[in-house]
Design a protein around this motif. Structure first.
Motif, short mmCIF file in Angstrom:
data_model
loop_
_atom_site.label_atom_id
_atom_site.label_comp_id
_atom_site.label_asym_id
_atom_site.label_seq_id
_atom_site.Cartn_x
_atom_site.Cartn_y
_atom_site.Cartn_z
N ILE A 93 0.83 -1.21 0.00
CA ILE A 93 0.00 0.00 0.00
C ILE A 93 0.87 1.25 0.00
O ILE A 93 0.45 2.32 -0.43
N SER A 94 2.13 1.12 0.47
CA SER A 94 3.04 2.26 0.51
C SER A 94 3.71 2.54 -0.83
O SER A 94 4.44 3.53 -0.96
N ASP A 95 3.51 1.69 -1.84
CA ASP A 95 4.06 1.96 -3.16
C ASP A 95 3.29 3.11 -3.80
O ASP A 95 2.06 3.03 -3.97
N THR A 96 4.01 4.17 -4.18
CA THR A 96 3.31 5.32 -4.74
C THR A 96 2.77 5.05 -6.13
O THR A 96 1.80 5.68 -6.56
N ASP A 97 3.38 4.13 -6.86
CA ASP A 97 2.95 3.78 -8.21
C ASP A 97 2.99 2.26 -8.35
O ASP A 97 4.00 1.69 -8.78
N PRO A 98 1.92 1.57 -7.97
CA PRO A 98 1.94 0.10 -7.98
C PRO A 98 2.24 -0.52 -9.35
O PRO A 98 2.91 -1.54 -9.44
N VAL A 99 1.74 0.09 -10.43
CA VAL A 99 1.98 -0.46 -11.76
C VAL A 99 3.46 -0.39 -12.10
O VAL A 99 4.07 -1.35 -12.56
N ARG A 100 4.05 0.75 -11.87
CA ARG A 100 5.48 0.92 -12.12
C ARG A 100 6.31 0.04 -11.20
O ARG A 100 7.31 -0.54 -11.61
N SER A 101 5.87 -0.05 -9.95
CA SER A 101 6.57 -0.88 -8.98
C SER A 101 6.61 -2.34 -9.44
O SER A 101 7.66 -3.00 -9.39
N GLU A 102 5.48 -2.86 -9.90
CA GLU A 102 5.45 -4.24 -10.37
C GLU A 102 6.35 -4.44 -11.58
O GLU A 102 7.07 -5.44 -11.68
N ARG A 103 6.33 -3.49 -12.50
CA ARG A 103 7.15 -3.62 -13.70
C ARG A 103 8.63 -3.71 -13.34
O ARG A 103 9.36 -4.58 -13.84
N HIS A 104 9.09 -2.87 -12.44
CA HIS A 104 10.50 -2.89 -12.06
C HIS A 104 10.82 -4.08 -11.15
O HIS A 104 11.95 -4.57 -11.15
N ARG A 105 9.83 -4.54 -10.40
CA ARG A 105 10.04 -5.74 -9.58
C ARG A 105 10.30 -6.95 -10.48
O ARG A 105 11.18 -7.77 -10.20
N ARG A 106 9.55 -7.07 -11.55
CA ARG A 106 9.76 -8.18 -12.48
C ARG A 106 11.13 -8.07 -13.15
O ARG A 106 11.82 -9.08 -13.35
N ARG A 107 11.52 -6.87 -13.52
CA ARG A 107 12.86 -6.65 -14.09
C ARG A 107 13.93 -7.04 -13.09
O ARG A 107 14.93 -7.69 -13.44
N LEU A 108 13.75 -6.65 -11.84
CA LEU A 108 14.71 -6.98 -10.79
C LEU A 108 14.82 -8.48 -10.58
O LEU A 108 15.93 -9.03 -10.47
N ILE A 109 13.70 -9.17 -10.55
CA ILE A 109 13.72 -10.62 -10.36
C ILE A 109 14.46 -11.30 -11.50
O ILE A 109 15.23 -12.25 -11.29
N ALA A 110 14.28 -10.82 -12.71
CA ALA A 110 15.01 -11.38 -13.85
C ALA A 110 16.52 -11.21 -13.66
O ALA A 110 17.31 -12.12 -13.97
N GLU A 111 16.95 -10.07 -13.13
CA GLU A 111 18.37 -9.86 -12.86
C GLU A 111 18.86 -10.78 -11.74
O GLU A 111 19.96 -11.33 -11.81
N LEU A 112 18.03 -10.98 -10.73
CA LEU A 112 18.42 -11.83 -9.60
C LEU A 112 18.50 -13.31 -9.98
O LEU A 112 19.16 -14.09 -9.29
N LEU A 113 17.85 -13.69 -11.06
CA LEU A 113 17.92 -15.07 -11.52
C LEU A 113 19.25 -15.40 -12.19
O LEU A 113 19.54 -16.58 -12.41
N ARG A 114 20.06 -14.41 -12.48
CA ARG A 114 21.36 -14.68 -13.08
C ARG A 114 22.24 -15.48 -12.11
O ARG A 114 22.23 -15.22 -10.90
N PRO A 115 22.99 -16.45 -12.59
CA PRO A 115 23.75 -17.33 -11.68
C PRO A 115 24.88 -16.64 -10.94
O PRO A 115 25.33 -17.14 -9.91
N ASP A 116 25.32 -15.47 -11.42
CA ASP A 116 26.42 -14.77 -10.75
C ASP A 116 25.93 -13.75 -9.72
O ASP A 116 26.72 -12.96 -9.20
N THR A 117 24.64 -13.76 -9.41
CA THR A 117 24.03 -12.65 -8.68
C THR A 117 23.41 -13.08 -7.35
O THR A 117 22.64 -14.04 -7.29
N LEU A 118 23.74 -12.34 -6.30
CA LEU A 118 23.10 -12.46 -5.00
C LEU A 118 22.19 -11.26 -4.80
O LEU A 118 22.31 -10.24 -5.49
N GLY A 119 21.28 -11.37 -3.83
CA GLY A 119 20.41 -10.26 -3.49
C GLY A 119 20.53 -9.90 -2.03
O GLY A 119 20.89 -10.72 -1.19
N PHE A 120 20.22 -8.63 -1.74
CA PHE A 120 20.13 -8.15 -0.35
C PHE A 120 18.79 -7.47 -0.18
O PHE A 120 18.51 -6.44 -0.81
#
Length: 277
Positions: free
Chosen positions: A226-253
Motif C-alpha cells: 500500500i506504501s508503493d506510490t505507483d503500484p503499476v510501475r513498482s510491479e514492472r521494475h520488480r519483475r525486471r529486478l527478479i530477472a536480474e536476480l535469476l542470473r547465476p552470478d548474482t546475490l540479493g540483499f
C-alpha cells in the motif's frame, strides 16, 4: 528454509562479493500489517503463508544499513531508523511498531566507527532509511550523502533532510557511488527509488531497498504494498529486478527480509523463489 528465520529480525551478517566485504548492519526492527503490506493475501491463505507471520500476526522486517568495505574505505547504503521507537498506530494501514538505535553499536562490532564512513547512499528517503543521517549532533561527520536525483527533487523540502544538503551528491542511474557500486533505477515504491549493483571479480550483489519488501514478492511480483506510490510501475521494475536476480552470478540483499537478508533467486515451477544464505 527454517521458518523461524521468517519471524525474527536479522543479526549482523557478512559475506564477500569478490574483493569487497559486505555486511548487514542492524539498527532495529519493524512490524508490518499484512493487510496493507505484501503479502496482502496472508490472512486469506494462512495454510500457505502463515509461516511469515509472528504470534501477533505481523510480518517482521528489519531496519538498518548495508556496509560495503573496500580495503580501508567504507560505504553505507541506508542509515536505519535512528535512536527512537514508535508504537503501533492502529490507524496506519501497514506499519506497526518500529524501533531503531543499534546501528552505531553494530558498526563497532564490525570494526568500524561512523567517522570511517566516507559515503552514505540512500535507496530512498523514507525515515526508516534515513534515521541516523538526520540526528543532531551529526553521526556521520565525514560522509558525503548520495541521493537519487529524482528522490531529492520530490522530498528535499522535508525539514529533517535539510541538514544533509551541504554534503549531498545527487546521482542518476548508472552512476558509480563507490568502487564497484553503481546506482540502478527501481522507481515505484517512491518516484526516485534506487537500488545499488555491487560488483567485483565476476561476482554481483543487488541491494534493492524497498522494491521488494518481502521475499514472498519474488513468488508474487504482482503484489504491491500500500506504501508503493505507483503500484503499476513498482510491479514492472520488480519483475525486471527478479530477472536480474535469476542470473547465476548474482546475490540479493533485502533489507526488510527478516532473518533472510542475503540470498539467491531460483526458478520455482513457473515462478521464482528466494533461497536465503
Amino acid at each position: 528454509m527454517n521458518d523461524s528465520r521468517l519471524r525474527r529480525p536479522s543479526a549482523v551478517r557478512t559475506l564477500r562479493v569478490g574483493e569487497l566485504k559486505v555486511s548487514y548492519v542492524p539498527d532495529g526492527a519493524m512490524l508490518l500489517k499484512p493487510a496493507g503490506s505484501p503479502p496482502a493475501a496472508v490472512d486469506r491463505h494462512l495454510g500457505r503463508y502463515g509461516a511469515y507471520l509472528n504470534d501477533t500476526r505481523r510480518l517482521v522486517a528489519n531496519t538498518g544499513g548495508l556496509l560495503v568495505e573496500h580495503g580501508t574505505r567504507a560505504l553505507l547504503i541506508d542509515a536505519g531508523f535512528g535512536p527512537r521507537a514508535v508504537p503501533e498506530d492502529p490507524g496506519h494501514p501497514d506499519r506497526g511498531a518500529v524501533h531503531g538505535g543499534s546501528l552505531p553499536g553494530n558498526l563497532a562490532l564490525l570494526g568500524r566507527s561512523p567517522e570511517d564512513i566516507e559515503t552514505v547512499a540512500f535507496t530512498h528517503l523514507h525515515p526508516d532509511h534515513t534515521g541516523w543521517a538526520c540526528v543532531d549532533p551529526p553521526l556521520f561527520t565525514r560522509a558525503t550523502f548520495v541521493i537519487p536525483k529524482t528522490e531529492w527533487d520530490q522530498d528535499h523540502r522535508d525539514p529533517a533532510l535539510e541538514a544533509l544538503e551541504p554534503r549531498t551528491r545527487l546521482v542518476l542511474a548508472g552512476d558509480e557511488v563507490f568502487p564497484g557500486v553503481h546506482a540502478m533505477a527501481l522507481p515505484g515504491h517512491t518516484a526516485g527509488h534506487t537500488g545499488f549493483v555491487i560488483t567485483s571479480h565476476g561476482a554481483r550483489l543487488l541491494a534493492f531497498g524497498d522494491a521488494l519488501l518481502s521475499s514472498l514478492q519474488i513468488q508474487h511480483p504482482e503484489w504491491s504494498a500500500i506504501s508503493d506510490t505507483d503500484p503499476v510501475r513498482s510491479e514492472r521494475h520488480r519483475r525486471r529486478l527478479i530477472a536480474e536476480l535469476l542470473r547465476p552470478d548474482t546475490l540479493g540483499f533485502g533489507i526488510h527480509f527478516a532473518d533472510v537478508v542475503f540470498g539467491r533467486v531460483r526458478p520455482h515451477g513457473e515462478r521464482a523463489a528466494w533461497h536465503p544464505l
